[in-house]
Design an enzyme around this catalytic site. Structure first.
Site, short mmCIF file in Angstrom:
data_model
loop_
_atom_site.label_atom_id
_atom_site.label_comp_id
_atom_site.label_asym_id
_atom_site.label_seq_id
_atom_site.Cartn_x
_atom_site.Cartn_y
_atom_site.Cartn_z
N SER A 72 -15.72 28.16 -60.34
CA SER A 72 -14.88 28.31 -59.15
C SER A 72 -13.77 29.30 -59.43
O SER A 72 -13.35 29.49 -60.58
CB SER A 72 -14.25 26.97 -58.79
OG SER A 72 -13.19 27.15 -57.88
N TYR A 105 -9.46 19.55 -62.39
CA TYR A 105 -10.59 20.29 -61.80
C TYR A 105 -10.59 21.74 -62.32
O TYR A 105 -11.62 22.25 -62.75
CB TYR A 105 -10.50 20.25 -60.28
CG TYR A 105 -11.59 21.05 -59.59
CD1 TYR A 105 -12.89 20.57 -59.54
CD2 TYR A 105 -11.31 22.27 -58.98
CE1 TYR A 105 -13.90 21.30 -58.92
CE2 TYR A 105 -12.31 23.01 -58.35
CZ TYR A 105 -13.60 22.51 -58.32
OH TYR A 105 -14.60 23.24 -57.71
#
Ligand SMILES: NC(=O)C1=CN([C@@H]2O[C@H](COP(=O)(O)OP(=O)(O)OC[C@H]3O[C@@H](n4cnc5c(N)ncnc54)[C@H](OP(=O)(O)O)[C@@H]3O)[C@@H](O)[C@H]2O)C=CC1
Ligand SMILES: CC1=C(/C=C/C(C)=C/C=C/C(C)=C/C=O)C(C)(C)CCC1
Length: 263
Positions: free
Chosen positions: A122, A147
């Site tokens: 990401s 994350y």
């Protein structure tokens, strides 16, 4: 690009998922859409190394060839928790689970070369760090950063894997799929709201799949093994994601945590 291109090309596709009923429902849709019946659903819970080993064992017994492995599953913004193996959940599902699965399937990928491994990362990796002194977030935990750290781990894993796979015919790519209208935001009320409000500006799941499919299927990508892609193009990564020492250390620590030896 059309829907389900590899299935239309006659590939056999395994949906490895934690919820087999949900997987079967997706598989039925894909079978109807592509007229290819070769969509198989198998149980895989990436938060549990026993489940990963059981899946890999079953797959290797069933299939003599594996050309494309897409490490897609991910979780975001989970409240602090540890898995049955004692790993922080983001680290476990987003990094260690895929690391172990790839390790277990790599022999078959090499035998089937040319083959590819696609790792979903990401843009959030830009805010990530590998906190080697506190990998399980026991001293400090922030669910957004947890994350980001795990997504940096995906880029570093891809980089180190590419280095180790040179000359084998197996190549690997990290992917940012775009900001996609998916269920990833399920743990955040605020993001669920934002996702609804800005829904027309987010990518659809079909659009979000295109960069992964590009890395899995496009011809001539072999010289770009280890690189990070967004919008079907090689894209800039953070300075930490280019740190070879960090990539190698993360690799060694991951092997230690999982109790595996990766030559
Ligand atoms: N959406 C976005 O904007 C972005 C997504 N990404 C990355 O893209 C990837 C796909 O996410 P996306 O489709 O958006 O999110 P979703 O939440 O819609 O999909 C994630 C999938 O991962 C599965 N999963 C979660 N935990 C486990 C587990 N323990 N074992 C097996 N499967 C599991 C989920 O299963 P279940 O269906 O059972 O919940 C779900 O199918 C992720 O790696 C994410 O980090 C990256 C950047 C942006
Ligand atoms: C502020 C803001 C947005 C929020 C974007 C965020 C917060 C994206 C986070 C993405 C992540 C973390 C993806 C996963 O890897 C929208 C909805 C685009 C709409 C415009 C205003």
């Amino acid at each position: 690009m059309q829907r389900n291109p590899s299935l239309r090309a006659g590939a056999r596709v395994y949906i490895a998922c934690r919820d087999v009923l949900k997987g079967e429902s997706a598989a039925s849709e894909i079978r109807a859409d592509t007229k290819n019946s070769q969509v198989l659903v198998r149980k895989l819970d990436l938060s549990d190394t026993k489940s990963i080993r059981a899946f890999a064992e079953g797959f290797l017994a069933e299939e003599k060839q594996l050309h494309i492995l897409i490490n897609n599953a991910g979780v975001m913004l989970c409240p602090y928790s540890k898995t049955a193996d004692g790993f922080e959940t983001h680290l476990a599902v987003n990094h260690l689970g895929h690391f172990l699965l790839t390790h277990l399937l790599l022999g078959r990928l090499k035998e089937s070369a040319p083959a590819r491994v696609v790792n979903l990362s990401s843009v959030a990796h830009h805010a990530g760090k590998i906190r080697f002194h506190d990998l399980q977030g026991e001293k400090y935990y922030n669910r957004s950063f947890a994350y980001c750290h795990s997504k940096l781990a995906n880029v570093l894993f891809t980089r180190e894997l590419a280095k180790r796979l040179k000359g084998t015919g197996v190549t690997t790519y990290a992917v940012h799929p775009g900001i996609v209208r998916s269920e990833l935001v399920r743990h955040s009320f605020l993001l669920c709201l934002l996702w609804r409000l800005f829904s027309p500006f987010l990518k659809t799941t079909w659009e979000g799949a295109q960069t992964s499919l590009h890395c899995a299927l496009a011809e001539g990508l072999e010289p770009l093994s280890g690189k990070y892609f967004s919008d079907c193009k090689k894209t800039w990564v953070s300075p930490r994601a280019r740190n070879n020492k960090m990539a190698e250390r993360l690799w060694n620590v991951s092997c230690e945590l999982l109790g595996i030896q990766w030559e």
